[in-house]
Design a protein around this motif. Structure first.
Motif, PDB file in Angstrom:
ATOM      1  N   GLY A  33       7.250  34.664 -34.977  1.00 36.56           N
ATOM      2  CA  GLY A  33       8.406  35.249 -34.317  1.00 36.56           C
ATOM      3  C   GLY A  33       9.751  34.712 -34.750  1.00 36.56           C
ATOM      4  O   GLY A  33      10.749  35.444 -34.734  1.00 36.56           O
ATOM      5  N   PHE A  34       9.794  33.440 -35.157  1.00 40.77           N
ATOM      6  CA  PHE A  34      11.090  32.799 -35.382  1.00 40.77           C
ATOM      7  C   PHE A  34      11.342  32.367 -36.825  1.00 40.77           C
ATOM      8  O   PHE A  34      12.425  31.865 -37.128  1.00 40.77           O
ATOM      9  N   PHE A  35      10.371  32.545 -37.722  1.00 44.39           N
ATOM     10  CA  PHE A  35      10.594  32.112 -39.109  1.00 44.39           C
ATOM     11  C   PHE A  35      11.807  32.800 -39.739  1.00 44.39           C
ATOM     12  O   PHE A  35      12.600  32.150 -40.427  1.00 44.39           O
ATOM     13  N   LEU A  62      11.443  26.215 -44.738  1.00 50.46           N
ATOM     14  CA  LEU A  62      10.155  25.630 -45.095  1.00 50.46           C
ATOM     15  C   LEU A  62      10.042  24.197 -44.571  1.00 50.46           C
ATOM     16  O   LEU A  62       8.977  23.772 -44.108  1.00 50.46           O
ATOM     17  N   LYS A  63      11.139  23.459 -44.609  1.00 53.03           N
ATOM     18  CA  LYS A  63      11.136  22.086 -44.105  1.00 53.03           C
ATOM     19  C   LYS A  63      10.997  22.059 -42.584  1.00 53.03           C
ATOM     20  O   LYS A  63      10.301  21.186 -42.036  1.00 53.03           O
ATOM     21  N   ILE A  64      11.629  23.021 -41.908  1.00 54.05           N
ATOM     22  CA  ILE A  64      11.472  23.108 -40.450  1.00 54.05           C
ATOM     23  C   ILE A  64      10.031  23.440 -40.098  1.00 54.05           C
ATOM     24  O   ILE A  64       9.463  22.883 -39.145  1.00 54.05           O
ATOM     25  N   VAL A  65       9.425  24.330 -40.863  1.00 59.58           N
ATOM     26  CA  VAL A  65       8.019  24.687 -40.651  1.00 59.58           C
ATOM     27  C   VAL A  65       7.129  23.454 -40.814  1.00 59.58           C
ATOM     28  O   VAL A  65       6.221  23.211 -40.014  1.00 59.58           O
ATOM     29  N   GLN A  66       7.395  22.655 -41.856  1.00 64.52           N
ATOM     30  CA  GLN A  66       6.615  21.439 -42.085  1.00 64.52           C
ATOM     31  C   GLN A  66       6.760  20.465 -40.926  1.00 64.52           C
ATOM     32  O   GLN A  66       5.782  19.860 -40.470  1.00 64.52           O
ATOM     33  N   LEU A  67       7.982  20.316 -40.429  1.00 65.10           N
ATOM     34  CA  LEU A  67       8.239  19.424 -39.303  1.00 65.10           C
ATOM     35  C   LEU A  67       7.486  19.886 -38.052  1.00 65.10           C
ATOM     36  O   LEU A  67       6.813  19.091 -37.387  1.00 65.10           O
ATOM     37  N   LEU A  68       7.581  21.176 -37.742  1.00 66.63           N
ATOM     38  CA  LEU A  68       6.910  21.709 -36.552  1.00 66.63           C
ATOM     39  C   LEU A  68       5.405  21.616 -36.678  1.00 66.63           C
ATOM     40  O   LEU A  68       4.705  21.320 -35.698  1.00 66.63           O
ATOM     41  N   TYR A  69       4.894  21.870 -37.872  1.00 62.42           N
ATOM     42  CA  TYR A  69       3.442  21.786 -38.086  1.00 62.42           C
ATOM     43  C   TYR A  69       2.938  20.372 -37.802  1.00 62.42           C
ATOM     44  O   TYR A  69       1.909  20.181 -37.133  1.00 62.42           O
ATOM     45  N   THR A  70       3.659  19.389 -38.304  1.00 58.47           N
ATOM     46  CA  THR A  70       3.254  18.000 -38.091  1.00 58.47           C
ATOM     47  C   THR A  70       3.260  17.633 -36.607  1.00 58.47           C
ATOM     48  O   THR A  70       2.308  17.033 -36.102  1.00 58.47           O
ATOM     49  N   LEU A  71       4.327  18.005 -35.911  1.00 61.16           N
ATOM     50  CA  LEU A  71       4.470  17.609 -34.514  1.00 61.16           C
ATOM     51  C   LEU A  71       3.591  18.423 -33.580  1.00 61.16           C
ATOM     52  O   LEU A  71       2.860  17.862 -32.751  1.00 61.16           O
ATOM     53  N   PHE A 159      15.347  11.655 -46.349  1.00 59.62           N
ATOM     54  CA  PHE A 159      14.887  12.690 -45.430  1.00 59.62           C
ATOM     55  C   PHE A 159      13.423  13.022 -45.689  1.00 59.62           C
ATOM     56  O   PHE A 159      12.636  13.203 -44.752  1.00 59.62           O
ATOM     57  N   ASN A 160      13.017  13.098 -46.972  1.00 60.09           N
ATOM     58  CA  ASN A 160      11.621  13.388 -47.299  1.00 60.09           C
ATOM     59  C   ASN A 160      10.692  12.247 -46.904  1.00 60.09           C
ATOM     60  O   ASN A 160       9.525  12.474 -46.587  1.00 60.09           O
ATOM     61  N   LEU A 161      11.198  11.018 -46.941  1.00 60.03           N
ATOM     62  CA  LEU A 161      10.386   9.901 -46.452  1.00 60.03           C
ATOM     63  C   LEU A 161      10.061  10.082 -44.974  1.00 60.03           C
ATOM     64  O   LEU A 161       8.964   9.754 -44.521  1.00 60.03           O
ATOM     65  N   LEU A 162      11.033  10.627 -44.235  1.00 61.73           N
ATOM     66  CA  LEU A 162      10.799  10.913 -42.823  1.00 61.73           C
ATOM     67  C   LEU A 162       9.871  12.111 -42.643  1.00 61.73           C
ATOM     68  O   LEU A 162       8.887  12.039 -41.906  1.00 61.73           O
ATOM     69  N   LEU A 163      10.164  13.199 -43.357  1.00 66.43           N
ATOM     70  CA  LEU A 163       9.443  14.458 -43.169  1.00 66.43           C
ATOM     71  C   LEU A 163       8.031  14.430 -43.732  1.00 66.43           C
ATOM     72  O   LEU A 163       7.093  14.935 -43.103  1.00 66.43           O
ATOM     73  N   LEU A 164       7.859  13.836 -44.919  1.00 65.91           N
ATOM     74  CA  LEU A 164       6.580  13.914 -45.624  1.00 65.91           C
ATOM     75  C   LEU A 164       5.778  12.625 -45.600  1.00 65.91           C
ATOM     76  O   LEU A 164       4.620  12.621 -46.021  1.00 65.91           O
ATOM     77  N   ALA A 165       6.383  11.540 -45.101  1.00 69.47           N
ATOM     78  CA  ALA A 165       5.670  10.260 -45.093  1.00 69.47           C
ATOM     79  C   ALA A 165       5.531   9.678 -43.690  1.00 69.47           C
ATOM     80  O   ALA A 165       4.417   9.496 -43.191  1.00 69.47           O
ATOM     81  N   LEU A 166       6.654   9.391 -43.042  1.00 70.92           N
ATOM     82  CA  LEU A 166       6.580   8.689 -41.760  1.00 70.92           C
ATOM     83  C   LEU A 166       6.004   9.556 -40.643  1.00 70.92           C
ATOM     84  O   LEU A 166       5.050   9.142 -39.960  1.00 70.92           O
ATOM     85  N   LEU A 167       6.567  10.749 -40.439  1.00 75.20           N
ATOM     86  CA  LEU A 167       6.081  11.601 -39.345  1.00 75.20           C
ATOM     87  C   LEU A 167       4.617  12.014 -39.529  1.00 75.20           C
ATOM     88  O   LEU A 167       3.832  11.935 -38.578  1.00 75.20           O
ATOM     89  N   PRO A 168       4.192  12.448 -40.743  1.00 74.93           N
ATOM     90  CA  PRO A 168       2.770  12.745 -40.918  1.00 74.93           C
ATOM     91  C   PRO A 168       1.871  11.529 -40.713  1.00 74.93           C
ATOM     92  O   PRO A 168       0.770  11.646 -40.177  1.00 74.93           O
ATOM     93  N   ALA A 169       2.344  10.353 -41.139  1.00 73.66           N
ATOM     94  CA  ALA A 169       1.535   9.141 -40.962  1.00 73.66           C
ATOM     95  C   ALA A 169       1.283   8.873 -39.484  1.00 73.66           C
ATOM     96  O   ALA A 169       0.156   8.587 -39.069  1.00 73.66           O
TER      97      ALA A 169
END
Length: 321
Positions: A33-35, A62-71, A159-169
């Protein structure tokens, strides 16, 4: 809370996967609905169209999608389950005690020393026979990852360290080790088997068949770190170092500081993989011995009526920090 403690481990597992499915459904509905609103008007169907990838608005979406998917897919259902499963969710998941520095160093070394074996398994895994459609989907996922890893400056790298490393970890370790492995352990009555099963599910959920084996190994190693210490922060640290190292290496390559391209697979002799396995195994054993010396072990949640005994154990754990 702790309402779920009265149920069997099997029913807890069913409840956990039910929560995960419910939040995945919410995530999918939001995405559908919101993409367009978060990506500059593009639709979900256009995510596979490489022609739109040059648009910064699409990349931002795409980065917002990745963030939401992780959380939403991993962190939230795991935290909700832990809250319902135990009066003290942090204790339940192994997040209440600060890790000792030597244990932290050993956990990180386990992951780093296992990387040659990870590469050997990845090279072998890439030769598995799969359909052209599946291989095309995995190549598309790889290209999307490289798109996210485009880092023109140090700010984008951080920012990618946060998005792709820390939050997924944090999110994935809370989900797969802090909850799933913990629920599985009393079911199979063996912590090592539970770590393997959780690692298999961890790798399968990522839906990348040609990367299944290296991700399985990494999942097992992080599960082993968690099992021998009972401290989830150590598994999170290992996970972060593995992901973060890739981000930093890609940034340094793009900045022409180094000539090594971490996104390209390189041949690693099998003997290096065998040596890597031996060293990683020795390090896990040392980590286990250090955890025992500190009185820190993987403990199953106390049953109802055992509150006094559990309180004493937690006091002892904190006295060993």
């Amino acid at each position: 809370m702790g309402y779920l403690r009265q149920y069997s481990p099997f029913m807890q597992l069913i409840t956990f996967f039910g929560l995960w499915f419910a939040f995945m459904l919410l995530y999918s509905l939001f995405l559908a609905g919101f993409f367009p609103a978060i990506s500059g008007g593009y639709t979900i169907a256009q995510m596979e169209d490489t022609k739109v990838w040059a648009d910064p608005s699409f990349v931002r979406g795409l980065k917002i999608v990745q963030l939401l998917y992780t959380l939403v897919s991993f962190m939230v259902p795991a935290l909700v389950f832990a809250y319902l499963a135990h009066p003290r969710p942090a204790v339940y998941m192994g997040l209440s005690a600060r890790p000792k520095y030597l244990q932290l160093a050993l956990a990180i070394l386990v992951i780093l020393c296992a990387l040659p074996l990870v590469n050997v398994l990845g090279e072998w895994n890439s030769t598995w026979p799969v359909s052209k459609q599946m291989r095309d989907l995995e190549e598309l996922a790889t290209k999307q990852t490289k798109l996210l890893l485009n880092m023109p400056d140090i700010g984008s790298m951080l920012f990618n360290l946060l998005l792709l490393a820390l939050l997924p970890a944090i999110a994935e370790e809370v989900f797969f080790r802090g909850v799933l492995q913990r629920v599985l352990t009393p079911m199979v009555k063996n912590g090592w088997v539970a770590a393997i099963i959780a690692a298999v599910i961890f790798s399968a959920i990522h839906m990348q068949f040609l990367g299944f084996m290296p991700r399985l190994l990494l999942g097992f190693l992080m599960g082993a770190i968690y099992f021998v210490t009972g401290n989830l922060w150590l598994a999170i640290a290992g996970h972060f170092v593995n992901n973060g190292l890739q981000v930093v290496l890609v940034y340094l390559y793009q900045a022409k500081v180094i000539s090594y391209d971490a996104t390209q697979d390189e041949h690693v002799p099998a003997v290096y993989g065998a040596l890597s396995a031996l060293v990683a195994g020795i390090l896990i054993w040392r980590l286990y011995m250090k955890a025992r010396e500190a009185g820190q072990t993987f403990e199953l949640p106390a049953e109802p009526g055992d509150e006094e005994e559990e309180n004493e154990e937690n006091k002892q754990d904190h006295s060993n920090i």
